[in-house]
Design an enzyme around this catalytic site. Structure first.
Site, PDB file in Angstrom:
ATOM      1  N   GLN D 125      -3.890   5.635   8.760  1.00  0.00           N
ATOM      2  CA  GLN D 125      -3.781   6.155   7.396  1.00  0.00           C
ATOM      3  C   GLN D 125      -5.168   6.497   6.854  1.00  0.00           C
ATOM      4  O   GLN D 125      -6.019   5.625   6.751  1.00  0.00           O
ATOM      5  CB  GLN D 125      -3.129   5.063   6.535  1.00  0.00           C
ATOM      6  CG  GLN D 125      -3.084   5.313   5.064  1.00  0.00           C
ATOM      7  CD  GLN D 125      -3.047   3.991   4.290  1.00  0.00           C
ATOM      8  OE1 GLN D 125      -3.811   3.084   4.579  1.00  0.00           O
ATOM      9  NE2 GLN D 125      -2.175   3.914   3.296  1.00  0.00           N
ATOM     10  N   GLY D 126      -5.389   7.761   6.556  1.00  0.00           N
ATOM     11  CA  GLY D 126      -6.714   8.169   6.100  1.00  0.00           C
ATOM     12  C   GLY D 126      -6.794   8.356   4.599  1.00  0.00           C
ATOM     13  O   GLY D 126      -6.676   9.484   4.099  1.00  0.00           O
ATOM     14  N   TYR D 127      -6.988   7.274   3.883  1.00  0.00           N
ATOM     15  CA  TYR D 127      -7.069   7.326   2.424  1.00  0.00           C
ATOM     16  C   TYR D 127      -8.528   7.195   1.954  1.00  0.00           C
ATOM     17  O   TYR D 127      -9.103   8.099   1.372  1.00  0.00           O
ATOM     18  CB  TYR D 127      -6.265   6.187   1.791  1.00  0.00           C
ATOM     19  CG  TYR D 127      -4.784   6.463   1.629  1.00  0.00           C
ATOM     20  CD1 TYR D 127      -4.136   7.432   2.390  1.00  0.00           C
ATOM     21  CD2 TYR D 127      -4.019   5.736   0.725  1.00  0.00           C
ATOM     22  CE1 TYR D 127      -2.773   7.666   2.243  1.00  0.00           C
ATOM     23  CE2 TYR D 127      -2.659   5.966   0.570  1.00  0.00           C
ATOM     24  CZ  TYR D 127      -2.036   6.930   1.327  1.00  0.00           C
ATOM     25  OH  TYR D 127      -0.697   7.147   1.174  1.00  0.00           O
ATOM     26  N   GLU D 243       8.056  -2.401  -1.148  1.00  0.00           N
ATOM     27  CA  GLU D 243       7.265  -3.112  -0.142  1.00  0.00           C
ATOM     28  C   GLU D 243       5.972  -3.694  -0.716  1.00  0.00           C
ATOM     29  O   GLU D 243       5.307  -4.486  -0.052  1.00  0.00           O
ATOM     30  CB  GLU D 243       6.986  -2.195   1.042  1.00  0.00           C
ATOM     31  CG  GLU D 243       8.291  -1.593   1.538  1.00  0.00           C
ATOM     32  CD  GLU D 243       8.221  -1.048   2.943  1.00  0.00           C
ATOM     33  OE1 GLU D 243       7.290  -1.411   3.659  1.00  0.00           O
ATOM     34  OE2 GLU D 243       9.110  -0.255   3.302  1.00  0.00           O
ATOM     35  N   SER D 367      -8.742  -3.793  -4.839  1.00  0.00           N
ATOM     36  CA  SER D 367      -9.415  -5.075  -5.051  1.00  0.00           C
ATOM     37  C   SER D 367      -8.733  -5.829  -6.183  1.00  0.00           C
ATOM     38  O   SER D 367      -8.034  -5.245  -7.009  1.00  0.00           O
ATOM     39  CB  SER D 367     -10.882  -4.861  -5.404  1.00  0.00           C
ATOM     40  OG  SER D 367     -10.981  -4.390  -6.740  1.00  0.00           O
ATOM     41  N   ASN D 368      -8.948  -7.124  -6.230  1.00  0.00           N
ATOM     42  CA  ASN D 368      -8.306  -7.920  -7.271  1.00  0.00           C
ATOM     43  C   ASN D 368      -8.756  -7.508  -8.671  1.00  0.00           C
ATOM     44  O   ASN D 368      -8.022  -7.697  -9.633  1.00  0.00           O
ATOM     45  CB  ASN D 368      -8.569  -9.411  -7.017  1.00  0.00           C
ATOM     46  CG  ASN D 368      -7.761  -9.922  -5.832  1.00  0.00           C
ATOM     47  OD1 ASN D 368      -7.065  -9.140  -5.165  1.00  0.00           O
ATOM     48  ND2 ASN D 368      -7.826 -11.200  -5.571  1.00  0.00           N
ATOM     49  N   GLU D 369      -9.943  -6.955  -8.777  1.00  0.00           N
ATOM     50  CA  GLU D 369     -10.387  -6.458 -10.083  1.00  0.00           C
ATOM     51  C   GLU D 369      -9.518  -5.268 -10.511  1.00  0.00           C
ATOM     52  O   GLU D 369      -9.099  -5.167 -11.673  1.00  0.00           O
ATOM     53  CB  GLU D 369     -11.854  -6.023 -10.030  1.00  0.00           C
ATOM     54  CG  GLU D 369     -12.843  -7.181  -9.955  1.00  0.00           C
ATOM     55  CD  GLU D 369     -12.817  -7.899  -8.617  1.00  0.00           C
ATOM     56  OE1 GLU D 369     -12.539  -7.238  -7.592  1.00  0.00           O
ATOM     57  OE2 GLU D 369     -13.038  -9.118  -8.585  1.00  0.00           O
TER      58      GLU D 369
END
Lengths: 372, 384, 372, 384
Positions: D125-127, D243, D367-369
């Site tokens: 997957q190229g994100y 998901e 990230s969690n931020e």
């Protein structure tokens, strides 16, 4: 607004929630708390009578005793709503725990009398059977027909308003559950001021003589009482979950409305992330309580026991943390007695210290889980 | 002849100071539960200090102070804390005095400084307003010059011990057109003037430490202006110099940890390694805060000036204080439900009092969020 | 940039700092770390020789043994600078601890030989006397003139490059400090891979015979060795403090340069506050080390001991915390092996686990303080 | 005939699924140390699933999937985790497949879906790009349509297992003039085309899980575009539906806590109340995360849709994973200095491996931020 999420196909739970909300409209919790404190009153007996009328007392008494025969699910919804609205009452002990002790007792006139009084609100039946999360058994011995009790037990709520106490006494290696009238000779109280400004009493029994017909259970199994205490714990957890949820909402609302440096303080990222973390704690507390309710309704006793320990630990910590952080977010206003947020903190500490503290319950969880 | 305290070796000064204080500070005032006793409660001690000439450590000798340099001042504060002396009403000594000494007219100095030392004037500080807490620039209390008087209208809040004070120095807006941080002035206001109303506010512990102060067309003579008009922001900011370090002095967490230890000894908690482990973290955090405090104290002792980085002490200090008192409630078990002090064989421990008190320092004197904002910009040089 | 702040009137400390910085220019730490790891080499002996030339080895040896007679203050500056630059070396053990053991020994030919070699870099003298922060005494017994040693000791650094080991052996209730050549018969190694990719060895002694002239100290007092270990701990703490400081700087720089959503991420308040907290930790670690140095230079042995325990605990935790948080602030880049920040974390863990972990040292502090 | 799994009672489905998996998943692949084994390492298991028709739980039956509803899918995932089955290369199954099923042409579906099931095509997957990590809107890899081909230039990074894949679906910028979040399209790219270069990047554990992928004038046939041009942002965001809950599944902390317990048993640490206390906190955090996960799972089971609030699970999950592995190093004592697994009488414990691995999940997948930012806005409705 985090809350207990449970199936409610027939809308019973929603109705109970609404009925507590209506009660809170005419009896705002913070107002009652302020009226009670400092003047030696330990509960609002008029409100207790109203609760009886609403059918909330003795909810878990079996139908044979005139109870609603409802389960912990309904009790939890009421307790949560009381917690949210900060309505003070000895519900977890003087309704839930009393009911379950009476339910566990064999048929007797005293049992029927207490159950009827409990449901009607005319008897305030206060169990004084544990402290620091552990059972307390008083010293008893038989003197002829009578039972003589000596000893003391701390942290008794509503000891002024109580009409009857239920205590445990150890006689000849057996544990008895006894009903003792509040005005019995040889029974006295010493008061401490609790964090909410109402007294928490030390019940002192000196040469207190109890008639044999006051014996509710001749040979109490620790397991039975522990189970009753677990249900009371769950009720306290639900109340704490409601407290946590409302304290979170208050912090959210306050920070949205409070402007500093030209912006609502809730628009600062640091405040936002802190609110997210508090919301998460409140949600986790609610989920932990629901989880315990589901296990309590199932067959696995050990799983239910562990789930209750987890729920009480989580809800206690969440409520205390959220109220502490909320006070900080309120700034100087949070440090005033005028603001209700401090009352939420004090309730959180009060309920958190009851029936075993979080740290103690967590250790208990691991010890019992590992003992499998 | 007045002693030149600064010329004494540190340890000699320390010994002299300690000996006299220990002999003269009444035992019943030592290690008081109350953080902020009133003037009435500590009057004798205040007067004893005043008579000795030791009430005001930093004011120059010519104004009746001890003229201590920062190094000697540190010793003064350290011994004060070690001997458990009570905090005295100190706004006049710590704030009004330095403000007037730096910016006041000769007349103002002559009028006010002696009355601070004599205890005749008890000062309070009118900075915060309901909508200007951490954000002083948005203050609204107004003062309009009319016929030789400033007419003051508005409201102050969180004014510590205003109900025990008879004078207040207030920040007022004297120019509404200027940018928010300009147009602010400092006035000295006699609180017995018509139109001044004080309403004490109870705090979480039920004590009335702070107040709202209302100004309703209060007529303040123009000569009560300190410094130049519209320059109040600069004045107000400059008053706290090296004394900012004391916001970070570990006094409160030290006291609280002592109580925790006493309770733990009484309850046998040191036998529980889980408690020992948590206690050890708190003990070491306090110990290390002491080392960090010492780093800044050394700068003062060697004649240096403190930078904004000293704010780190305030953050560590106030958050540690909270953690210690939270541990105290955990240790208390079900006794954590008591408002009353907890009994031990060696005296009572005011667990709930400290727990509730510990909520305040992280909020007041610039919330810890504000301190972190300042450190991020002024010390770490972060963008944005 | 948090650093050890100490009086330096004659500029000696600044010169030492500069000399390490110059060394780091030609021997960048991360490059050396990457070159060493995974290929079984335990240290860069060429760099060790350069350090000897720079006069950094045996710094704390007394002048009678040819040492610089400098104190812990100078050692700390070097260790801090090595830590900042991530230069790997067994300095705390193979220079500081060795020197202090030799300093504590009475005059002997072996002592002189080791001291000379240590200073010159020709002997790599590795003490293998403790594990997990506790002394390890091997089993010894006398066989005629010789001393026979059996046992094993874990976590020995530079065991491949070592020319000589110093071990403790227990014989007849006394503890002896013995010098054992690395090629002695009966001495073998088992290797584990350490977190930095270099081996940490288990030294195994089986029927290892030591000649009497190899005995450095006949009757070692635990206190003497503990004091030596405390100074090694301080050196490790200073290295950790340097590590923490540089990792903080890297996090600061990275977040200032890294743009997301059109802004440097260091301009987000949440990131700013986190950086402030990390900076505070680094500053506190530096102050803790300075505090310990000052007590070590004074007369109060107990105070010095406590200060060292505090410094090692603080510096270990600060370094590990800062590197972990820095990795997170680096985002995906922080999780790569290419980025140096991961190397700082691994060093922090390596040094943090050496000579007693933070939690253990904190408990030790309280126990010893209370034993007063 | 194809079974209608959704019609079975949950427990029956669970029993059938577990029995077969337990019998067919090779023992040496269970509870692997490696989070992301390569196709080669798990090929037999992949093929066994494929043959059985159980490789793709969610795809509709007509495309060769099991067509499980979310409730049954939960059971599939739960049993998979409980039996310790290895993660298989699942980008094709989890991302490419659903993308094509929802947005692909019939030709694309016919061409690609069977080859995912057969293992012939391994997708990545190229994100992410070097300057577009959490901030996908600023991606720069460009695709210009020329003569029936998109000419692709640019660089992707953090492309998981790209060095083991032969196809990649990439987000590319097809309109530079549009607003940042517009002008993005999705292309399916054969990685054997000239101009595609893959450079694996070692992670903290020294493993090569992810890669940089460079595109240098790669000519991609126009019919490899998925959906409409410039609508790629919407497509990319919509692929993860229910998901998202699995990002919050407590699998990793559960595994790590199991290792911690094993190590603690081996080292006698449960005798130390200080460890017991810390362990209890971690154990209960995991337990309560399970209760919270269950709350969301229940919504899926009863046919509801998940809101943004499900992100809370990811935060709690990833931070707990870190705390558990940090405790493991503390428990390890000086053995925390080992890269090597720690030996116990009941097998090795990969303490350092887990500690380092636990750094990743709090960063990747948003990230969690970023998660907290989203929750603050989308769930709590905070201003600004």
């Amino acid at each position: 607004m985090p809350q207990l999420v449970m199936d409610d196909e027939d809308g019973e739970l929603a109705m109970l929630r609404d009925s507590v909300a209506a009660f809170a409209e005419s009896n705002p919790g913070p107002k009652t708390v302020r009226a009670l404190r400092g003047n030696g009153r330990d509960m609002d007996t008029a409100q207790w009578a109203e609760m009886a009328e609403a059918g909330w007392l003795g909810l878990m008494l079996p139908e044979e005793l005139g109870g609603a025969g409802l389960g912990i699910r309904h009790q939890a919804i009421i307790s949560e709503a009381l917690g949210r609205a900060l309505i003070p009452s000895p519900m977890a002990k003087a309704s839930v725990l009393s009911s379950l002790l009476l339910a566990a007792a064999p048929d007797s006139a005293e049992r029927v009398r207490l159950a009827e009084g409990l449901i009607a609100g005319s008897a305030i039946v206060v169990p004084a059977i544990e402290a620091n999360g552990h059972l307390v058994r008083l010293n008893g011995r038989r003197e002829g027909n009578m039972i003589r009790i000596d000893g003391h037990i701390e942290f008794v709520e509503a000891a002024h308003s109580a009409t009857d106490f239920v205590v445990l006494a150890e006689i000849d290696g057996k544990t008895l559950a006894l009903s003792i009238p509040a005005n019995a000779a040889g029974l006295s109280r010493a008061d401490k001021e609790g964090v909410e400004g109402t007294p928490l009493s030390i019940l002192v029994l000196e040469d207190c003589r109890v008639a044999p017909e006051k014996c509710l259970i001749e040979n109490v199994e620790a397991k039975t009482v522990e189970k009753a205490i677990d249900l009371a714990r769950l009720a306290a957890s639900a109340e704490l979950s409601g407290n946590a949820s409302r304290a979170f909402d208050m912090a959210r609302e306050y920070t949205i409305n409070r402007v500093q440096f030209g912006k609502p303080i809730a628009s600062f990222q640091v405040i936002q992330h802190r609110l997210v973390d508090l919301w998460t704690e409140a949600e986790m507390a609610a989920s932990a309580v629901v989880n315990a309710i589901e296990f309590l309704e199932g067959d696995d006793e050990k799983a239910a026991r562990l789930a209750v320990l987890a729920a009480k630990a989580r809800a206690s910590d969440a409520a205390s943390l959220i109220a502490r952080r909320a006070i900080h977010l309120y700034g100087a206003m949070g440090f005033t007695d005028e603001s209700d947020i401090g009352l939420y903190l004090k309730r959180a500490i009060n309920l958190g210290g009851m029936l075993g503290q979080a740290e103690q319950l967590r250790r208990q969880f691991v010890i019992e889980e590992r003992a499998a | 002849m007045q002693t030149d305290w600064n010329a004494l070796p540190d340890e000699e000064f320390r010994a002299i100071f300690r000996e006299w204080v220990d002999a003269n500070c009444p035992a019943e005032l030592r290690f008081m539960r109350k953080q902020r006793p009133t003037y009435e409660e500590v009057k004798d001690w205040y007067q004893a200090l005043s008579k000795k000439g030791w009430l005001s450590p930093v004011w120059p000798v010519e104004y009746g102070g001890m003229g201590l340099n920062p190094a000697k001042h540190m010793i003064y504060v350290e011994e004060w804390a070690r001997l458990g002396c009570p905090r005295i009403p100190d706004h006049g000594i710590g704030l009004t005095g330095p403000l007037l000494i730096q910016y006041g007219t000769e007349e103002q100095k002559a009028e006010f400084l002696p009355k601070i030392l004599s205890g005749e004037h008890l000062w309070c500080q009118g900075y915060s307003e309901p909508n200007a807490g951490s954000d002083l620039a948005s203050l609204r209390t107004s003062a309009v010059l009319e016929d030789g008087h400033f007419v003051v209208n508005g409201q102050k809040i969180w004014t510590t011990l205003a109900h025990c004070a008879n004078w207040i120095f207030v920040l007022v807006r004297t120019d509404k057109e200027a940018k928010p941080q300009r147009g602010i002035s400092v006035l000295l206001v006699d609180m017995t003037l018509p139109g001044v109303t004080v309403r004490p506010i109870a705090n979480l512990r039920g004590e009335k430490d702070f107040c709202e102060v209302f100004f309703d067309n209060v007529k303040v003579p123009a000569h009560r202006l300190v410094g130049e008009v519209n320059q109040g922001w600069t004045l107000a900011k400059s008053v706290l110099g090296h004394e900012r370090i004391f916001l970070g002095a570990p006094t409160r967490p030290e006291y609280a940890l002592g109580r925790l230890e006493k309770l733990a000894n009484a309850r046998g908690a040191f036998e529980d390694p889980a408690f020992l482990s948590r206690y050890a973290k708190l003990r070491l955090d306090l110990y290390d805060l002491g080392s960090s405090f010492e780093r800044f104290a050394k700068i003062l002792r060697s004649g240096g000036e403190l930078g904004s980085d000293v704010s780190m002490l305030k953050i560590v200090n106030t958050e540690l204080y909270q953690r210690i008192t939270e541990e105290m409630l955990m240790l208390a078990g079900e006794e954590s439900r008591y408002n009353d002090d907890l009994e031990t064989e060696n005296g009572d421990v005011d667990a709930m009092n400290l727990f509730l008190d510990s909520r305040a320092p992280a909020i007041f004197g610039g919330s810890n969020e504000i301190q972190r904002n300042i450190l991020a910009k002024a010390v770490l040089g972060l963008p944005g």
